[in-house]
Design an enzyme around this catalytic site. Structure first.
Site, mmCIF file in Angstrom:
data_model
loop_
_atom_site.group_PDB
_atom_site.id
_atom_site.type_symbol
_atom_site.label_atom_id
_atom_site.label_comp_id
_atom_site.label_asym_id
_atom_site.label_seq_id
_atom_site.Cartn_x
_atom_site.Cartn_y
_atom_site.Cartn_z
ATOM 1 N N SER A 154 -36.139 15.703 -95.412
ATOM 2 C CA SER A 154 -36.732 14.601 -94.685
ATOM 3 C C SER A 154 -37.587 15.057 -93.503
ATOM 4 C CB SER A 154 -35.641 13.661 -94.174
ATOM 5 O OG SER A 154 -34.820 14.338 -93.232
ATOM 6 N N SER A 172 -32.655 19.023 -95.208
ATOM 7 C CA SER A 172 -33.899 18.466 -94.651
ATOM 8 C C SER A 172 -34.692 19.371 -93.721
ATOM 9 C CB SER A 172 -33.606 17.169 -93.914
ATOM 10 O OG SER A 172 -33.521 16.137 -94.847
ATOM 11 N N LYS A 178 -38.948 16.006 -84.428
ATOM 12 C CA LYS A 178 -38.693 15.006 -85.474
ATOM 13 C C LYS A 178 -38.351 13.672 -84.834
ATOM 14 C CE LYS A 178 -35.898 14.432 -89.684
ATOM 15 N NZ LYS A 178 -34.884 15.058 -90.566
HETATM 16 N N1 GLN Z 1 -32.652 15.006 -99.345
HETATM 17 C C1 GLN Z 1 -31.338 14.798 -98.840
HETATM 18 C C2 GLN Z 1 -31.058 13.327 -98.738
HETATM 19 O O1 GLN Z 1 -31.876 12.581 -99.103
HETATM 20 C C3 GLN Z 1 -31.147 15.488 -97.533
HETATM 21 C C4 GLN Z 1 -31.640 14.718 -96.379
HETATM 22 C C5 GLN Z 1 -31.351 15.392 -95.048
HETATM 23 O O2 GLN Z 1 -30.951 16.551 -94.992
HETATM 24 N N2 GLN Z 1 -31.520 14.625 -93.984
HETATM 25 O O3 GLN Z 1 -30.031 12.902 -98.304
#
Ligand code: GLN
Length: 518
Positions: A154, A178, A79
Site C-alpha cells: 500500500s 506494504s 505516507k
Molecule cells: N497487500 C496487503 C494487504 O492488502 C498488505 C498491506 C499492508 O502491508 N498494509 O493487506
C-alpha cells in the site's frame, strides 16, 4: 551540486558542511515534484512553503554556528497514514478527507527534531489495504518504470516518489508487505523492522498486531541513516520496544563472510515468474561470492500465510475501523432523501429490535442515528475497505470466532515457530519479494484473491513479528525491477541492513533510475 543525484547520507553531509543549502536542496526536490508528479500521482499533499521556510531556518542555524540535527535538511516524504499536525492526513480515504490531526506521529516528531524536512504526504491504498495503490480514493499511483503499471502498495506513493527522485527517502508502513512489495516493484530499498522497533503512535491503525513503520530509500545505507532517528522506545506506544537503538550506519561495513543464508523451497514454487526466479537466483550467487553460505530451510506453514493473514488483518481492521461512524471520527453523511430525521417517522425502531421496556435501545437498526452511521460508512469507505470490514466482522462473530479467528491465531503461532526453528540453522532467510514484477494497472482490480496472492512471500514476516528488507536484484527484459527479500530474526535490524548493504556494494541495481524526463 545536483541534490537529486545524492544519497541521503551525502545530502545530510553536504548540508552540515555548508556545501549545499537546505533551501536549495528542498527547492530541487519540489521542482522535481512539480515537473513529474502529474504523471505519477505519488503525493496527496505537498508542503512547499512551510518546508522551504524550515530549510531556511536550518541554513540560518548553520551559519550561526549552531549544531544541526542528524538529518539536517533531508527531504522526507511521509505516507499519508501517519499523522502530521501541519498537513492533512487522509489515509487516502474519503472517510478522512480534510482531516488535520492535532498532533504529529512519533516518527514525524522524531524526524522534525532531527531537522529533516517533511516535503509532503504520499498516496497509498485506502487505510493501507491493498497491494497496488489502486484502492486510493484519490487516484492510482503510476509506476515510474512504466506508467501503465502499478507501483505496488500500500505504500505505493512513497515507493514511486523515491524511484522518481521526488524525495531521497520516504516513510512507509507494512502490515503484510506494504513497504517491501512496492519497494521491490519500484526498484528501491524498503525496510520493515521488527514489530515494536518503531513507535506506531500516530499511525492510523489497520491491523495493530501487524502494523510496522519503516524507511524507504535508494539504498540500505540510507535506510540505516533514517532508522537511527525513527527507531526507539516511545512511552506513548505500549508495544514499542525498550531496547537501545544501535548506530546502524556504523555497523554496515562488516563483511558477509560466513553469513548463513536460508533458502526456502516453497518460495520457488507455483506462481513465481521465471524472470523473477532468475534474478533471485543470481542474487544468491552474488551473496555466495561474497562469502555467505546458502542452506535449505523449511517453513512448513508458510503455505497458510495468505489465509492466516487475510483472516487476522481484516478482523483487526473491522475492530479498528469501527470508530469511523460519522460521530466519533470521519465523514458524516448529510441527512438526505429518505432519511428518518426528514421523513419524521420517529426514533423507535420498527424492526422489533428496539422494543420497549426498561433500558430499551432507542437506536434500532433503522433509527436516524444508526442510519447516519450506516450511510456515513457507506459513503466514506471504498469497496476494498468494506470487503475487509465485512470479512473481519463475519470471522469475529459469535459462532464463527473459533472456526476462523481463533484458528488463524493458532496457525500464526505455528508460522512464528517455523521461523524460530529456521533461525537456529541460519542467520537470514532470502527469496523473492513478490511473485511477479510490476503488473498492469487494472489487471487485478476485478479479482481480490489474485491481488491477495501478491503478498505470499511478505505476510510471514508480519505474522512472525520479525524484520525484512527488500531491494532490487535485477531487471526483466522489459526493464522492470526485480525485488530480493531478506528476512531476519527479531531485532536483527543491523544484520539485515548490513547484508543488504554488502550486496549493494557488489552490485549497482539500486543505482538505476527510470527514464522519466522532467
Ligand atoms: N497487500 C496487503 C494487504 O492488502 C498488505 C498491506 C499492508 O502491508 N498494509 O493487506
Amino acid at each position: 551540486m545536483q541534490p537529486l543525484a545524492l544519497s541521503a547520507v551525502d545530502l545530510v553531509a553536504a548540508v552540515q558542511q555548508g556545501e549545499l543549502s537546505a533551501v536549495a536542496c528542498a527547492e530541487a526536490f519540489f521542482d522535481r515534484i512539480a515537473a513529474v508528479d502529474g504523471r505519477i500521482n505519488a503525493f496527496l499533499a505537498v508542503n512547499r512553503e512551510a518546508a522551504v521556510a524550515q530549510a531556511a531556518a536550518i541554513d540560518a542555524r548553520r551559519k550561526a554556528g549552531k549544531p544541526l540535527g542528524p538529518l539536517a535538511g533531508l527531504p522526507v516524504a511521509v505516507k499519508d497514514a501517519l499523522c502530521t499536525a501541519d498537513l492533512p492526513t487522509t489515509c487516502a480515504s474519503k472517510m478522512l478527507e480534510g482531516f488535520r490531526p492535532p498532533y504529529d506521529a512519533d516518527v514525524v516528531a522524531r524526524l522534525r527534531r532531527a531537522d529533516a524536512v517533511i516535503v509532503g504526504k504520499t498516496n497509498m491504498d485506502e487505510f493501507a489495504m491493498g497491494g497496488s495503490n489502486e484502492n486510493s480514493a484519490f487516484g492510482a499511483v503510476h509506476n515510474p518504470w512504466d506508467l501503465t503499471r502499478a507501483p505496488g502498495g500500500s505504500s505505493g506513493g512513497s515507493a514511486a516518489c523515491v524511484a522518481a527522485d521526488m524525495a531521497p527517502v520516504a516513510i512507509g508502513s507494512d502490515t503484510g508487505g506494504s513497504i517491501r512489495q512496492p519497494a521491490g516493484l519500484c526498484g528501491i530499498t524498503g525496510f520493515k523492522p521488527t514489530y515494536g522497533r518503531i513507535s506506531r503512535r500516530g499511525l492510523v491503525a489497520f491491523a495493530s498486531s501487524l502494523d510496522q513503520i519503516g524507511p524507504m530509500a535508494r539504498s540500505a545505507a540510507d535506510c540505516a541513516l533514517l532508522m537511527e532517528t525513527i527507531a526507539g522506545h516511545d512511552p506513548g506506544d505500549a508495544t514499542s520496544l525498550a531496547e537501545p537503538v544501535p548506530t546502524y550506519t556504523s555497523l554496515l561495513n562488516e563483511p558477509l563472510q560466513g553469513l548463513r543464508i536460508g533458502r526456502v523451497a516453497e518460495h520457488f514454487g507455483a506462481g513465481l515468474d521465471p524472470e523473477v526466479a532468475a534474478g533471485v537466483e543470481a542474487a544468491f550467487e552474488t551473496l555466495k561470492a561474497a562469502g555467505a553460505t546458502i542452506h535449505d530451510v523449511e517453513l512448513p506453514h508458510a503455505k497458510y500465510g495468505i489465509p492466516t493473514y487475510y483472516l487476522i488483518a481484516p478482523c483487526e481492521a473491522s475492530s479498528n475501523l469501527a470508530r469511523y461512524d460519522g460521530a466519533h471520527y470521519g465523514h458524516r453523511a448529510e441527512p438526505g432523501k429518505g432519511h428518518r430525521a426528514e421523513t419524521g417517522k420517529g426514533y423507535r425502531a420498527e424492526t422489533g429490535r428496539g422494543g420497549g421496556g426498561a433500558g430499551e435501545y432507542v437506536g434500532g437498526f433503522d433509527s436516524p442515528l444508526v442510519e447516519m452511521y450506516c450511510r456515513s460508512r457507506a459513503e466514506g469507505f471504498g469497496p476494498e475497505v468494506k470487503r475487509r470490514v465485512m470479512l473481519g466482522t463475519y470471522a469475529l462473530s459469535a459462532g464463527y470466532y473459533d472456526a476462523f479467528y481463533a484458528k488463524a491465531l493458532r496457525v500464526r503461532r505455528l508460522i512464528q515457530r517455523d521461523y524460530l526453528e529456521a533461525f537456529t540453522k541460519v542467520d537470514l532467510i532470502a527469496g523473492p519479494v513478490s511473485p511477479t514484477p510490476a503488473f498492469k494497472l487494472g489487471e487485478k482490480t476485478g479479482d481480490p484473491l489474485a491481488m491477495y496472492l501478491v503478498d505470499m512471500y511478505t505476510v510471514g514476516t508480519n505474522l512472525a513479528g520479525i524484520g525484512g528488507i527488500s531491494f532490487p536484484c535485477g531487471f526483466t527484459a522489459g526493464g522492470l525491477p526485480i525485488g530480493f527479500q531478506l528476512q531476519g530474526p527479531a531485532l536483527a535490524e543491523s544484520l539485515l541492513l548490513r547484508a543488504a548493504h554488502g550486496y549493494q556494494q557488489l552490485t549497482d541495481w539500486h543505482t538505476r533510475r527510470p527514464a522519466l524526463p522532467a
